[in-house]
Design an enzyme around this catalytic site. Structure first.
Site, PDB file in Angstrom:
ATOM      1  N   GLU A   4       0.847  -1.290  -0.018  1.00  0.00           N
ATOM      2  CA  GLU A   4      -0.098   0.035  -0.119  1.00  0.00           C
ATOM      3  C   GLU A   4       0.807   1.331   0.214  1.00  0.00           C
ATOM      4  O   GLU A   4       0.842   2.110   0.889  1.00  0.00           O
ATOM      5  CB  GLU A   4      -0.916   0.105   1.233  1.00  0.00           C
ATOM      6  CG  GLU A   4      -1.920  -1.189   1.191  1.00  0.00           C
ATOM      7  CD  GLU A   4      -2.740  -1.106   2.377  1.00  0.00           C
ATOM      8  OE1 GLU A   4      -2.833  -0.137   3.264  1.00  0.00           O
ATOM      9  OE2 GLU A   4      -3.586  -1.927   2.490  1.00  0.00           O
TER      10      GLU A   4
ATOM     11  N   GLU B  47      -5.497  -8.638   0.884  1.00  0.00           N
ATOM     12  CA  GLU B  47      -5.946  -8.321   2.197  1.00  0.00           C
ATOM     13  C   GLU B  47      -7.673  -8.079   1.893  1.00  0.00           C
ATOM     14  O   GLU B  47      -8.013  -7.026   0.745  1.00  0.00           O
ATOM     15  CB  GLU B  47      -5.439  -7.020   2.868  1.00  0.00           C
ATOM     16  CG  GLU B  47      -4.083  -7.149   3.494  1.00  0.00           C
ATOM     17  CD  GLU B  47      -3.833  -5.881   3.905  1.00  0.00           C
ATOM     18  OE1 GLU B  47      -4.524  -4.732   4.520  1.00  0.00           O
ATOM     19  OE2 GLU B  47      -2.276  -5.590   3.923  1.00  0.00           O
TER      20      GLU B  47
HETATM   21  O1  IFM Z   1      -4.174  -3.099   9.273  1.00  0.00           O
HETATM   22  C1  IFM Z   1      -4.204  -2.589   7.860  1.00  0.00           C
HETATM   23  C2  IFM Z   1      -2.985  -3.031   7.104  1.00  0.00           C
HETATM   24  O2  IFM Z   1      -1.683  -2.738   7.822  1.00  0.00           O
HETATM   25  C3  IFM Z   1      -2.903  -2.452   5.935  1.00  0.00           C
HETATM   26  N1  IFM Z   1      -4.149  -2.676   5.118  1.00  0.00           N
HETATM   27  C4  IFM Z   1      -5.293  -2.143   5.972  1.00  0.00           C
HETATM   28  C5  IFM Z   1      -5.330  -2.873   7.180  1.00  0.00           C
HETATM   29  C6  IFM Z   1      -6.705  -2.354   8.051  1.00  0.00           C
HETATM   30  O3  IFM Z   1      -6.534  -1.012   8.272  1.00  0.00           O
END
Ligand code: IFM
Length: 463
Positions: free
Chosen positions: A173, A362
């Site tokens: 990210e 994710e």
């Molecule tokens: O916890 C985070 C992760 O580190 C990166 N993506 C989003 C998740 C939730 O906020």
């Protein structure tokens, strides 16, 4: 607003589909200064008063550094065939460059072997936001030398783990790292550069490209890619001004991180988008490095964005507008599973044949979980969230998008950055005071989903 799982039969995913969980080093490991680990930007940030809710830190987090074996046993019980974790760069290279900390690299070596021994394919993220503080002190991501150091670190990890890791993710990210960490200072390193972050954007993209090459030069056997948090951006109305605002956010949220890698060109005009930046950072040949072909694209998806035209005093070019009339997560994020379908189909439309196979690296939700008197955690909202996003994902696959896997965020409740343990995303409840782990109802539900494709497991795990 209530959110329930669908009552329709669960769709059939391919037998070789990857079902996993995802974590990040700073959020779970703890042991922040043990066995030779150097400080990272997140160690520094959380130790500054007022940065994190209630002054919480990741000093101990889930104590995964000490409890990894029992946590992997629990993960094996979950039945996933893959797990994505990140390496704490400063555990391996305490100052970001040599010398190597043998205890640090040994930890990840054991972790990879521990996953493989349990039939779980290791996916490694090289940078999930915890930059060695020593590199930050030299300018961090504003400094080209950080991108070069990242390539050396990638080569080291590739040489050490490349015979066993199934998938490599260079960065996690970069949009969030840039905006939260460098524009607005709500994440480490806490810089408040606002729009003057072009050097950060460029160096992150460059670091990615250099690392892809370094991993390949190191002879890694696994696939190589990057994880982006992507989101459809909706205009509030069909007016030209609102549509222009949506274009603007789409360009910096999504396209500026994908087009240079997949199409070999940067869609944003740096001088118009990032006034006040150092524009001399781009050197001949950088675009080619950034566009080094990747094998896989990691997509993190949580919610869509909605915007309208900004007021006259807003130089960003858009203003965020809450999406109303839908369920909301613990973070107050809107739940719109259809947006995942739209996102993936939109990626296919935009990038066509140059879009690599996608892994959802994710997806998940925070909710204020509570333990009932009988010891159970009835997190029906989380089950419904994942259920409905998996259906949205399946719809995209039916529409022709090549998606190979899904990693649920996250395995255990963990240190959720500026919110500490106040936002819980795990399939397993963790009491940060006692470190007791309690699987939630979603754990058993996800186990049934993940083991439904058990036939694919062995193919995923290289000897
Ligand atoms: O916890 C985070 C992760 O580190 C990166 N993506 C989003 C998740 C939730 O906020």
């Amino acid at each position: 607003m209530e959110l329930l799982p669908s009552t329709e039969p669960f769709p059939a995913f391919p037998a070789d589909f990857t079902w996993g969980t995802a974590t990040a080093a700073y959020q779970i490991e703890g042991a922040w200064d043990e066995d030779g680990k150097g400080p990272s930007t997140w160690d520094t940030f959380t130790h500054q008063p007022g940065r994190v809710t209630g002054g919480q830190t990741g000093d101990v987090a889930c104590d995964f550094y000490h409890r990894w074996e029992s946590d992997l046993d629990l993960m094996a019980h979950l039945g996933v065939n893959a797990h994505r974790f990140s390496v704490a760069w400063s555990r391996v290279l305490p100052t970001g460059l040599g010398p190597v900390n043998p205890a640090g690299i040994d930890f990840y070596d054991r972790l990879v072997d521990g996953l493989l021994a349990r039939g779980i394919a290791p996916y490694v993220t090289l940078h999930h936001w915890d930059l060695p503080q020593a590199l930050e002190d030299e300018g961090g991501w504003t400094n080209r030398a950080t991108a070069e150091a990242f390539a050396e670190y990638a080569a080291l990890m590739g040489e050490r783990l490349g015979d066993r890791v199934i998938g490599w993710i260079t960065l996690n990210e970069p949009f969030v790292l840039t905006s939260f960490g460098h524009s607005f200072g709500v994440h480490a390193p806490g810089r408040t550069m606002f729009l003057g972050v072009w050097a950060v954007v460029h160096h992150l993209l460059l670091a990615h490209g250099l690392a892809v090459r370094a991993l390949r030069d190191a002879g890694v056997r696994g696939t190589v890619g990057i994880t982006q948090n992507l989101s459809p951006v909706w205009p509030l109305t069909d007016s030209a001004a609102d549509r222009a605002a949506a274009e603007k956010l789409d360009s910096i949220y999504n396209r500026q991180w994908l087009d240079p890698i997949l199409l070999g060109r940067q869609p944003v005009d740096p001088e118009a988008t990032y006034p006040g930046s150092d524009f001399s950072v781009v050197r001949p040949g950088d675009a080619e490095i950034i566009a080094t072909p990747i094998d896989i694209l990691g997509v993190n998806f949580y919610n869509p964005q909605q915007v309208k035209a900004p007021g006259a005093d807003n130089p960003m070019g858009f203003e965020l507008v809450p999406i109303e009339g839908v369920p909301r997560t613990g973070f107050d994020w809107p739940v719109v599973p259809q947006a995942l379908t739209d996102l993936l189909v939109g990626l296919k439309e935009r990038y066509g044949d140059v879009l690599p196979p996608i892994y959802i690296t994710e997806n998940g939700t925070s909710i204020p979980d509570t333990i009932d008197a009988d010891g159970r955690i009835r997190d029906i909202f989380r089950i419904a969230y994942v259920d409905r996003h998996l259906r949205g994902l399946h719809d995209a696959m039916q529409a022709g998008v090549d998606v190979r896997g899904y990693f649920c965020w996250t395995f255990t409740d963990n240190f959720e950055w500026a919110e500490g343990f106040d936002q819980r995303f795990g399939l397993v409840y963790v009491d940060p005071d006692t470190q007791v782990r309690t699987p939630k109802d979603s754990f058993e539900w996800f186990r049934q989903i993940a083991t439904g494709s058990a036939a694919g497991r062995q193919a995923e795990v290289m000897p």
